[in-house]
Design a protein around this motif. Structure first.
Motif, PDB file in Angstrom:
ATOM      1  N   GLY A 555       0.834  -1.200   0.000  1.00  0.00           N
ATOM      2  CA  GLY A 555       0.000   0.000   0.000  1.00  0.00           C
ATOM      3  C   GLY A 555       0.861   1.240   0.000  1.00  0.00           C
ATOM      4  N   GLU A 556       0.200   2.383  -0.005  1.00  0.00           N
ATOM      5  CA  GLU A 556       0.899   3.656  -0.044  1.00  0.00           C
ATOM      6  C   GLU A 556       1.174   4.147   1.369  1.00  0.00           C
ATOM      7  OE1 GLU A 556       2.044   5.124  -2.726  1.00  0.00           O
ATOM      8  OE2 GLU A 556       1.276   3.482  -3.963  1.00  0.00           O
ATOM      9  N   LEU A 557       2.293   4.856   1.525  1.00  0.00           N
ATOM     10  CA  LEU A 557       2.643   5.461   2.807  1.00  0.00           C
ATOM     11  C   LEU A 557       1.977   6.811   2.952  1.00  0.00           C
ATOM     12  CD1 LEU A 557       6.465   4.714   3.064  1.00  0.00           C
ATOM     13  CD2 LEU A 557       4.670   3.758   4.491  1.00  0.00           C
ATOM     14  N   GLU A 558       1.634   7.129   4.210  1.00  0.00           N
ATOM     15  CA  GLU A 558       1.119   8.458   4.510  1.00  0.00           C
ATOM     16  C   GLU A 558       2.265   9.338   4.983  1.00  0.00           C
ATOM     17  OE1 GLU A 558      -1.890   8.053   7.388  1.00  0.00           O
ATOM     18  OE2 GLU A 558      -3.229   6.832   6.144  1.00  0.00           O
ATOM     19  N   GLU A 559       2.162  10.599   4.720  1.00  0.00           N
ATOM     20  CA  GLU A 559       3.185  11.537   5.193  1.00  0.00           C
ATOM     21  C   GLU A 559       3.104  11.657   6.709  1.00  0.00           C
ATOM     22  OE1 GLU A 559       5.623  13.077   3.635  1.00  0.00           O
ATOM     23  OE2 GLU A 559       5.083  12.004   1.796  1.00  0.00           O
ATOM     24  N   ALA A 560       4.268  11.501   7.364  1.00  0.00           N
ATOM     25  CA  ALA A 560       4.290  11.561   8.825  1.00  0.00           C
ATOM     26  C   ALA A 560       4.335  13.007   9.295  1.00  0.00           C
ATOM     27  CB  ALA A 560       5.511  10.813   9.360  1.00  0.00           C
ATOM     28  N   ASP A 561       3.553  13.307  10.333  1.00  0.00           N
ATOM     29  CA  ASP A 561       3.555  14.639  10.945  1.00  0.00           C
ATOM     30  C   ASP A 561       3.333  14.459  12.433  1.00  0.00           C
ATOM     31  OD1 ASP A 561       3.279  17.198  11.824  1.00  0.00           O
ATOM     32  OD2 ASP A 561       1.799  17.803  10.319  1.00  0.00           O
ATOM     33  N   PRO A 562       4.382  14.687  13.271  1.00  0.00           N
ATOM     34  CA  PRO A 562       4.250  14.442  14.704  1.00  0.00           C
ATOM     35  C   PRO A 562       3.074  15.164  15.339  1.00  0.00           C
ATOM     36  CG  PRO A 562       6.530  14.899  14.139  1.00  0.00           C
ATOM     37  CD  PRO A 562       5.722  15.187  12.923  1.00  0.00           C
ATOM     38  N   LEU A 563       2.709  16.343  14.828  1.00  0.00           N
ATOM     39  CA  LEU A 563       1.620  17.102  15.430  1.00  0.00           C
ATOM     40  C   LEU A 563       0.321  16.953  14.649  1.00  0.00           C
ATOM     41  CD1 LEU A 563       3.457  20.381  16.403  1.00  0.00           C
ATOM     42  CD2 LEU A 563       2.921  18.423  17.836  1.00  0.00           C
ATOM     43  N   GLY A 564       0.331  16.127  13.586  1.00  0.00           N
ATOM     44  CA  GLY A 564      -0.882  15.938  12.806  1.00  0.00           C
ATOM     45  C   GLY A 564      -1.120  17.094  11.867  1.00  0.00           C
ATOM     46  N   GLY A 565      -2.030  16.908  10.946  1.00  0.00           N
ATOM     47  CA  GLY A 565      -2.361  17.960   9.998  1.00  0.00           C
ATOM     48  C   GLY A 565      -3.407  18.900  10.559  1.00  0.00           C
ATOM     49  N   ALA A 566      -3.756  19.871   9.785  1.00  0.00           N
ATOM     50  CA  ALA A 566      -4.775  20.833  10.213  1.00  0.00           C
ATOM     51  C   ALA A 566      -6.133  20.162  10.206  1.00  0.00           C
ATOM     52  CB  ALA A 566      -4.773  22.036   9.282  1.00  0.00           C
ATOM     53  N   VAL A 675      -7.410   7.611  24.395  1.00  0.00           N
ATOM     54  CA  VAL A 675      -6.212   8.297  24.889  1.00  0.00           C
ATOM     55  C   VAL A 675      -5.730   9.268  23.823  1.00  0.00           C
ATOM     56  CG1 VAL A 675      -3.831   8.022  25.685  1.00  0.00           C
ATOM     57  CG2 VAL A 675      -5.542   6.311  26.298  1.00  0.00           C
ATOM     58  N   LEU A 676      -5.355  10.473  24.244  1.00  0.00           N
ATOM     59  CA  LEU A 676      -4.721  11.462  23.382  1.00  0.00           C
ATOM     60  C   LEU A 676      -3.406  11.850  24.039  1.00  0.00           C
ATOM     61  CD1 LEU A 676      -4.975  13.231  20.837  1.00  0.00           C
ATOM     62  CD2 LEU A 676      -5.998  14.999  22.279  1.00  0.00           C
ATOM     63  N   THR A 677      -2.301  11.649  23.305  1.00  0.00           N
ATOM     64  CA  THR A 677      -0.975  11.866  23.882  1.00  0.00           C
ATOM     65  C   THR A 677      -0.525  13.302  23.680  1.00  0.00           C
ATOM     66  OG1 THR A 677      -0.423   9.575  23.382  1.00  0.00           O
ATOM     67  CG2 THR A 677       1.399  11.045  23.883  1.00  0.00           C
ATOM     68  N   LYS A 678       0.001  13.890  24.759  1.00  0.00           N
ATOM     69  CA  LYS A 678       0.596  15.220  24.685  1.00  0.00           C
ATOM     70  C   LYS A 678       1.971  15.106  24.019  1.00  0.00           C
ATOM     71  CE  LYS A 678      -1.368  16.320  29.252  1.00  0.00           C
ATOM     72  NZ  LYS A 678      -1.030  16.626  30.651  1.00  0.00           N
ATOM     73  N   PRO A 679       2.402  16.140  23.272  1.00  0.00           N
ATOM     74  CA  PRO A 679       1.640  17.350  22.919  1.00  0.00           C
ATOM     75  C   PRO A 679       0.670  17.067  21.776  1.00  0.00           C
ATOM     76  CG  PRO A 679       3.805  17.427  21.928  1.00  0.00           C
ATOM     77  CD  PRO A 679       3.780  16.176  22.755  1.00  0.00           C
ATOM     78  N   PHE A 680      -0.367  17.851  21.677  1.00  0.00           N
ATOM     79  CA  PHE A 680      -1.367  17.643  20.636  1.00  0.00           C
ATOM     80  C   PHE A 680      -1.720  18.983  20.003  1.00  0.00           C
ATOM     81  CE2 PHE A 680      -3.301  17.600  24.885  1.00  0.00           C
ATOM     82  CZ  PHE A 680      -4.007  18.799  24.850  1.00  0.00           C
ATOM     83  N   VAL A 681      -2.249  18.906  18.784  1.00  0.00           N
ATOM     84  CA  VAL A 681      -2.712  20.108  18.090  1.00  0.00           C
ATOM     85  C   VAL A 681      -4.068  20.496  18.665  1.00  0.00           C
ATOM     86  CG1 VAL A 681      -3.403  21.053  15.850  1.00  0.00           C
ATOM     87  CG2 VAL A 681      -1.429  19.533  16.016  1.00  0.00           C
ATOM     88  N   VAL A 682      -4.289  21.756  18.841  1.00  0.00           N
ATOM     89  CA  VAL A 682      -5.537  22.241  19.431  1.00  0.00           C
ATOM     90  C   VAL A 682      -6.736  21.766  18.632  1.00  0.00           C
ATOM     91  CG1 VAL A 682      -6.886  24.311  19.914  1.00  0.00           C
ATOM     92  CG2 VAL A 682      -4.459  24.229  20.523  1.00  0.00           C
ATOM     93  N   ASP A 683      -6.636  21.865  17.307  1.00  0.00           N
ATOM     94  CA  ASP A 683      -7.759  21.428  16.474  1.00  0.00           C
ATOM     95  C   ASP A 683      -7.971  19.922  16.590  1.00  0.00           C
ATOM     96  OD1 ASP A 683      -8.261  23.981  15.655  1.00  0.00           O
ATOM     97  OD2 ASP A 683      -7.121  23.818  13.775  1.00  0.00           O
ATOM     98  N   ALA A 684      -6.880  19.165  16.762  1.00  0.00           N
ATOM     99  CA  ALA A 684      -7.014  17.721  16.938  1.00  0.00           C
ATOM    100  C   ALA A 684      -7.754  17.406  18.229  1.00  0.00           C
ATOM    101  CB  ALA A 684      -5.632  17.064  16.953  1.00  0.00           C
TER     102      ALA A 684
END
Length: 696
Positions: A555-566, A675-684
């Motif tokens: 399969g295809e890889l997703e772009e990694a972003d430690p803080l997630g996308g918008a 569970v949501l791990t810190k740090p996190f994006v506010v919108d997330a």
């Protein structure tokens, strides 16, 4: 058999031979009468021949390959021949075919009789059958017959008895001296040993006791025992000690063999520790008749062991502190750089805003966000060392993961190690938990570094592998496509015995305090749980290669972003309320601000007691957002469980910077919990809150 007996037999044989010759001369004239007479005489001769107790045979010499008269054949033999010589059916057998290795000796003896006509009498061993024979031989006349008669009997039993008696006579004095010396040696050892030795029969009566044992018994119990004393009777006035002695000796006298360490105090109150080794005493037939005890005073040894344990504990603590110091120093260095980017950007934003230069603000925001992303990546990597949780596999670019860790690995292994990465081009992705893979890779690099205390070369290499049936069987994995991640070093290597135990939990070759022995076993468990395998290839003095085999992801890889996308979060519906429990005011403020911006009613609590009080009230609560580690006597999971007792089906979102497995029941969450791990994006955070409230 005496000489007279032999002479008589010889006379009888000569008479028979003469009679046979006379009868043969009369055959022509009186054939019928002569044949009858011959038959009678032959019958008598054969009856006498076979009735003899001694073995008897007639041998006839002939010229053979070894020279004139160099072999003979047995032309006659009586029934006793086989019984005495151990060779059946001898008539018609040639000497050199029967006993080739002994033939020359027998030919020389009997050949002399044939040549000289002088009878001989001798004893000789027939090696082929192991029989000792007493023999007499004489020539049959005329010499032209080339025949010798042999009369013999088996004297093996007598010979062996004579040899045994001779040996006994020769060694008796020596053995007596040796026995006396051995007994003296045992007595000297018995008395000189540092062990206290006691030997008792089944009735608790001393059969033996050495001097030091008697002295120590007297020092401890106040009475000196001797052979013949009854152990329980001489301790009659000390009931507590008597019962302790009775209990332990009862086990030994029942046939149990064991080692036990016990403490005894003497009349002065001094307590000493003794190691007691009990064994069963048996008689010559192996029947148990009592027990014996070897006692060693181990007081000093135990004290030394305690001191050693204390020293080792102090050493381990010092090593831990040193490791923590190195780790925290490295973390502080990295975070100082990251915080410099964040704090510097914030200060410049504040300055530019006060100056009205808002067009520069976006650039500083981007710098601060980049530093925050790098900080998040660093914390995620650090958490991989301490988290023990359910694997979260996802498609992973292993080359990219290694590249992201390269700086950390170089700092970890130090400048004395020449570190190199060889990433295969076109490497397949793997379905794996990246945090655990990072942890495994770093552990392997640390092990490789430790194997090269004087420096060396370390290589991290990736490759695509197609394992057919044979290769898959060798690697103990299903047939298919895998990618390999290998760490090689030029260190000390492993012996086959060490390799066989390398994956065992708590097995380590490192000194105490230098390793837990869990690293490779955790890597093995991670690889197997991921559907792969780990293998070690090593030679002593040549180095080691450890390879992880991970299944290929299709399969295809997703772009990694430690803080997630918008993420755009949906707004709350009328009246929806969220309880926020966190002991960190800034976190509560941040979450509350997000909730209020999205239209939620937010209730704050600073500890588990205050949070539970709200949960047990009548206030509407649509979602509980709580930290895991909380003050107040309960952690976040315990508070949530107590809250669910009052509010069945309460939805809970745990936010934490460290996924404590113990607090979260080893990662097993009930329905309606996340569970949501810190740090996190506010919108997330807003999106996750909306998702949980509307789910189910």
């Amino acid at each position: 058999m005496s000489t007279d007996d032999i002479e008589k037999l010889l006379d009888r044989t000569r008479a028979l031979e003469a009679e046979n010759a006379r009868l043969r001369e009369q055959v022509g004239a009186e054939r019928l009468r002569g044949e009858t007479a011959v038959n009678v005489q032959e019958h008598r001769y054969r009856a006498l021949f076979d009735a003899m107790d001694e073995g008897f045979c007639v041998i006839e010499f002939f010229d053979g390959p070894h020279g004139p008269l160099s072999d003979y054949i047995h032309v006659e033999a009586n029934a006793a021949y086989a019984a005495h010589a151990g060779i059946p059916n001898v008539v018609g057998q040639k000497l050199r075919e029967m006993v080739a290795e002994e033939a020359d000796g027998w030919v020389e003896l009997y050949g002399g009789v044939l040549r000289t006509g002088k009878p001989i009498r001798f004893q000789r061993e027939l090696v082929a059958t192991g029989r000792h024979l007493e023999l007499a031989a004489f020539r049959l006349e005329p010499p032209s017959l080339r025949q010798v008669a042999v009369l013999f009997q088996d004297i093996t039993a007598r010979k062996r008895a004579e040899q045994a008696l001779q040996s006994l006579n020769e060694t008796l004095e020596t053995r007596i001296a040796e026995a006396i010396a051995e007994r003296k040696l045992l007595a000297d050892v018995f008395e000189a040993t540092t062990a206290y030795i006691h030997v008792l029969d089944k009735d608790f009566v001393w059969l033996a006791i050495n001097r030091s044992g008697a002295q120590e018994f007297e020092r401890v119990f106040g009475v000196r025992p001797k052979v013949g004393d009854h152990m329980l009777e001489i301790l009659e006035g000390r009931p507590q000690q008597r019962e302790a002695v009775r209990a332990i000796w009862t086990r030994a006298l029942a046939g149990e063999e064991f080692v036990e360490i016990a403490a005894f105090s003497d009349p002065g109150g001094e307590v000493r520790h003794y190691e007691m080794r009990f064994s069963t005493l048996r008689d010559a037939d192996g029947a148990p008749i009592g027990a014996y005890q070897f006692v060693y005073d181990v007081t000093e040894r135990l004290a030394e062991q305690d001191r050693l344990r204390e020293t080792e504990a102090a050493l381990r603590q010092a090593q831990k502190m040193e490791a923590i110091g190195q780790l925290t120093g490295g973390i502080a260095h990295d975070f100082n750089n990251l915080l410099a980017g964040v704090s510097g950007s914030l200060e410049l934003m504040q300055t530019r805003l006060s100056q009205g230069r808002i067009h520069d603000v976006e650039r500083y925001i981007n710098v601060a966000q980049g530093a925050a992303r790098r900080a998040a990546a660093l914390t995620h990597r650090l958490l991989a060392f301490s988290r023990r949780q359910t694997l979260a596999p996802k498609p992973t670019d292993v080359n990219r993961l290694i590249h992201g860790m390269e700086d950390l690995i170089r700092r970890t292994v130090g400048p004395s190690v020449n570190f190199e990465v060889i990433g295969a081009s076109g490497l397949w992705p793997a379905l794996v938990d990246p945090s655990q893979l990072e942890n495994a890779l770093l552990n392997l690099c640390i092990n490789a570094r430790d194997a090269m205390p004087d420096g060396g070369r370390m290589v991290v290499e990736t490759a695509n592998r197609w394992l057919d049936e044979r290769a898959a069987r060798m690697h103990d994995v299903p047939i298919g496509q895998y990618l390999s991640l290998c760490v090689s070093d030029t260190g000390s290597g492993m012996t086959p015995e060490v390799m066989a135990k390398a994956f065992d939990p708590f097995f380590t070759t490192k000194p105490i305090g230098a390793g837990t022995g869990l690293g490779l076993s955790m890597i093995y468990g991670f690889a197997k749980q991921s559907g792969g395998q780990v293998r070690i290839y090593s030679e002593v003095g040549q180095g080691t290669t450890v390879c992880l085999y991970l299944p290929r992801y299709i399969g295809e890889l997703e772009e990694a972003d430690p803080l997630g996308g918008a993420i755009i979060a949906s707004r709350a519906e009328q009246g929806e309320t969220v309880l926020v429990v966190d002991d960190e005011p800034t976190v509560r403020m941040l979450v509350t601000e997000v909730l209020e911006d999205l239209g939620y009613a937010a209730i704050e609590a600073a500890d588990s007691v205050a949070g539970l009080r709200v949960l047990q009230s009548d206030v509407r609560i649509d979602l509980l957002v709580t930290d895991v580690g909380l003050p107040g006597g309960m952690n976040g999971r315990q508070m949530a469980d107590a809250g669910r007792a009052a509010r069945p089906g309460l939805k809970v979102l745990f936010i934490t910077g460290y996924a404590e497995n113990a607090a979260l029941n080893s990662g097993h969450l009930e329905p309606g919990m996340a569970v949501l791990t810190k740090p996190f994006v506010v919108d997330a955070l807003g999106a996750r809150i909306r998702e949980m409230i509307t789910s189910g």
